[in-house]
Design a protein around this motif. Sequence first.
Motif, PDB file in Angstrom:
ATOM      1  N   PRO A 113       0.840  -1.195   0.000  1.00  0.00           N
ATOM      2  CA  PRO A 113       0.000   0.000   0.000  1.00  0.00           C
ATOM      3  C   PRO A 113       0.885   1.260   0.000  1.00  0.00           C
ATOM      4  O   PRO A 113       1.939   1.284   0.662  1.00  0.00           O
ATOM      5  CB  PRO A 113      -0.789  -0.113   1.304  1.00  0.00           C
ATOM      6  N   ALA A 114       0.441   2.279  -0.749  1.00  0.00           N
ATOM      7  CA  ALA A 114       1.284   3.468  -0.960  1.00  0.00           C
ATOM      8  C   ALA A 114       1.803   4.054   0.360  1.00  0.00           C
ATOM      9  O   ALA A 114       2.985   4.404   0.458  1.00  0.00           O
ATOM     10  CB  ALA A 114       0.503   4.511  -1.749  1.00  0.00           C
ATOM     11  N   ALA A 115       0.925   4.147   1.349  1.00  0.00           N
ATOM     12  CA  ALA A 115       1.334   4.793   2.609  1.00  0.00           C
ATOM     13  C   ALA A 115       2.429   3.992   3.318  1.00  0.00           C
ATOM     14  O   ALA A 115       3.176   4.544   4.131  1.00  0.00           O
ATOM     15  CB  ALA A 115       0.118   4.944   3.527  1.00  0.00           C
ATOM     16  N   GLU A 116       2.511   2.709   3.011  1.00  0.00           N
ATOM     17  CA  GLU A 116       3.492   1.862   3.708  1.00  0.00           C
ATOM     18  C   GLU A 116       4.822   1.746   2.975  1.00  0.00           C
ATOM     19  O   GLU A 116       5.766   1.126   3.486  1.00  0.00           O
ATOM     20  CB  GLU A 116       2.911   0.448   3.900  1.00  0.00           C
ATOM     21  N   LEU A 117       4.907   2.318   1.765  1.00  0.00           N
ATOM     22  CA  LEU A 117       6.113   2.080   0.950  1.00  0.00           C
ATOM     23  C   LEU A 117       7.412   2.535   1.620  1.00  0.00           C
ATOM     24  O   LEU A 117       8.368   1.745   1.687  1.00  0.00           O
ATOM     25  CB  LEU A 117       5.972   2.730  -0.437  1.00  0.00           C
ATOM     26  N   PRO A 118       7.490   3.793   2.125  1.00  0.00           N
ATOM     27  CA  PRO A 118       8.797   4.214   2.676  1.00  0.00           C
ATOM     28  C   PRO A 118       9.256   3.293   3.806  1.00  0.00           C
ATOM     29  O   PRO A 118      10.424   2.871   3.832  1.00  0.00           O
ATOM     30  CB  PRO A 118       8.532   5.642   3.184  1.00  0.00           C
ATOM     31  N   GLY A 119       8.329   2.937   4.710  1.00  0.00           N
ATOM     32  CA  GLY A 119       8.687   2.072   5.837  1.00  0.00           C
ATOM     33  C   GLY A 119       9.061   0.672   5.366  1.00  0.00           C
ATOM     34  O   GLY A 119      10.037   0.080   5.843  1.00  0.00           O
ATOM     35  N   ALA A 120       8.291   0.141   4.400  1.00  0.00           N
ATOM     36  CA  ALA A 120       8.551  -1.225   3.936  1.00  0.00           C
ATOM     37  C   ALA A 120       9.907  -1.301   3.234  1.00  0.00           C
ATOM     38  O   ALA A 120      10.675  -2.254   3.430  1.00  0.00           O
ATOM     39  CB  ALA A 120       7.442  -1.667   2.990  1.00  0.00           C
ATOM     40  N   ALA A 121      10.203  -0.294   2.416  1.00  0.00           N
ATOM     41  CA  ALA A 121      11.475  -0.299   1.681  1.00  0.00           C
ATOM     42  C   ALA A 121      12.639  -0.167   2.662  1.00  0.00           C
ATOM     43  O   ALA A 121      13.663  -0.850   2.537  1.00  0.00           O
ATOM     44  CB  ALA A 121      11.503   0.833   0.655  1.00  0.00           C
ATOM     45  N   ARG A 122      12.467   0.678   3.647  1.00  0.00           N
ATOM     46  CA  ARG A 122      13.552   0.901   4.619  1.00  0.00           C
ATOM     47  C   ARG A 122      13.794  -0.358   5.457  1.00  0.00           C
ATOM     48  O   ARG A 122      14.937  -0.795   5.630  1.00  0.00           O
ATOM     49  CB  ARG A 122      13.182   2.109   5.498  1.00  0.00           C
ATOM     50  N   THR A 123      12.699  -0.940   5.970  1.00  0.00           N
ATOM     51  CA  THR A 123      12.840  -2.156   6.791  1.00  0.00           C
ATOM     52  C   THR A 123      13.547  -3.250   5.991  1.00  0.00           C
ATOM     53  O   THR A 123      14.458  -3.934   6.490  1.00  0.00           O
ATOM     54  CB  THR A 123      11.445  -2.657   7.245  1.00  0.00           C
ATOM     55  N   PHE A 124      13.133  -3.399   4.738  1.00  0.00           N
ATOM     56  CA  PHE A 124      13.734  -4.436   3.891  1.00  0.00           C
ATOM     57  C   PHE A 124      15.216  -4.143   3.667  1.00  0.00           C
ATOM     58  O   PHE A 124      16.066  -5.034   3.756  1.00  0.00           O
ATOM     59  CB  PHE A 124      12.966  -4.492   2.565  1.00  0.00           C
TER      60      PHE A 124
END
Length: 262
Positions: A186-197
Motif C-alpha cells: 500500500p502506498a502509505a506503507e512504501l517508505p517504511g517497507a522499503a527501509r525495513t527491507f
Amino acid sequence: MTLQYITHDVADGVATLTLNRPEVLNSCNRPMVAELASAVTSAASNDAVRAVVLTGAGRAFCAGQDLAEAVPPDGERMPDIGDIVEGYNALIRGLRSLEKPVVAAVNGVAAGAGANIALACDFVIAADNASFIQAFAKIGLVPDNGGTFFLPRLVGMARATQLAMLAEKLTAAQALEWGLIYRVVPAAELPGAARTFAVELAGQPTRGLGLIKRALNAAWSNDLDRQLDLEAELQREAGRTADYLEGVRAFQQKRKPSFAGR
Ligand code: T3D
C-alpha cells in the motif's frame, strides 16, 4: 560533489538516494543523473553502506528524461542526445556493478528512463498506485537505460515488445504478476517497507550478496561451462570471508548470525 537534484543520507547501513525534482515528477536533467551516478559510486567504496534505497520525492518515482532539457521549448540549441544517453549509461553500469543490494522504492509513475533505472536495481518494491511506462515510443525514441536488455529477459520477448512498442502503462499489480518487480505494498506503507527491507539486507553477508550479484550479472551472457567456472571462483572468494565463518559457526551453535559484511 554538491548535491542539488537528489538527496543522499546514510543510516543503519543503508544509503537512501531520493530524486528531488518533484515539480517535474523527478524527471532527470543531466546534473541529476551525474549526481545519482556519483552517489552510487560512493556507495561502493563506503563501508558504512551495505544496501541502497532509491526513491523519488513527491507523487512520482521518475518521469524519465527532462523533456524541456532534451528539446528546449525556447528554440535553444538541442543538446546531443547521445551525450544524454551516455550519462544514463554510466548510472546503469554503476547500479549493476555495485556489489551491494539496491532497492528501488517506486512511489508513483516510473516512465521512460525512470522505469528502466528502477529495473536496473536488484529489488523493485512498488506502491500499489505506481505504474511503469516505456514512454520512449510515444516520442519516437528507443527504450534506453538497459530497457531493451532487461525487458525481454524479465518478461519474455512478446511482453517486452508490447511494452516497448505500445508504450502501454503497466500497473504495479500487473508488473508484479509479470515478474517484473519484487513486491507491491500500500502506498502509505512504501517508505517504511522499503527501509525495513533494506536494513534487513544491510545485516546480511554483504560480500556474499555482492558476489551473487556478480554471478547473476554474468549469467545473462555466459554458457554453462563458464558459469560453473565462475561459481567455483566466486565460491572460493566467499569461502574466505569472515561472514562465511560466522554463518557456519552460528548454525553449529544454534544462534542467530551477526554478519560484519566482510
Ligand atoms: O534526449 C533524450 O530524450 C534521450 C533520453 C531519453 C530517456 C527518456 O526517458 S525518454 C522518455 C521521457 N519521458 C516521457 O516521455 C514521459 C513524459 N511524461 C508523461 O508522459 C506524464 O507526465 C506522466 C505519464 C509521467 C505523468 O502524467 P501526469 O498526468 O500524472 O502528470 P503531468 O501533468 O503530465 O506532469 C506533471 C508536471 O511534470 C507537468 O508540469 P506542469 O505542467 O505542472 O508545469 C509536466 O510537464 C512535468 N513533466 C512530466 N514529465 C516530464 C515533465 N517535465 C519534463 N520532462 C518530463 N519527462
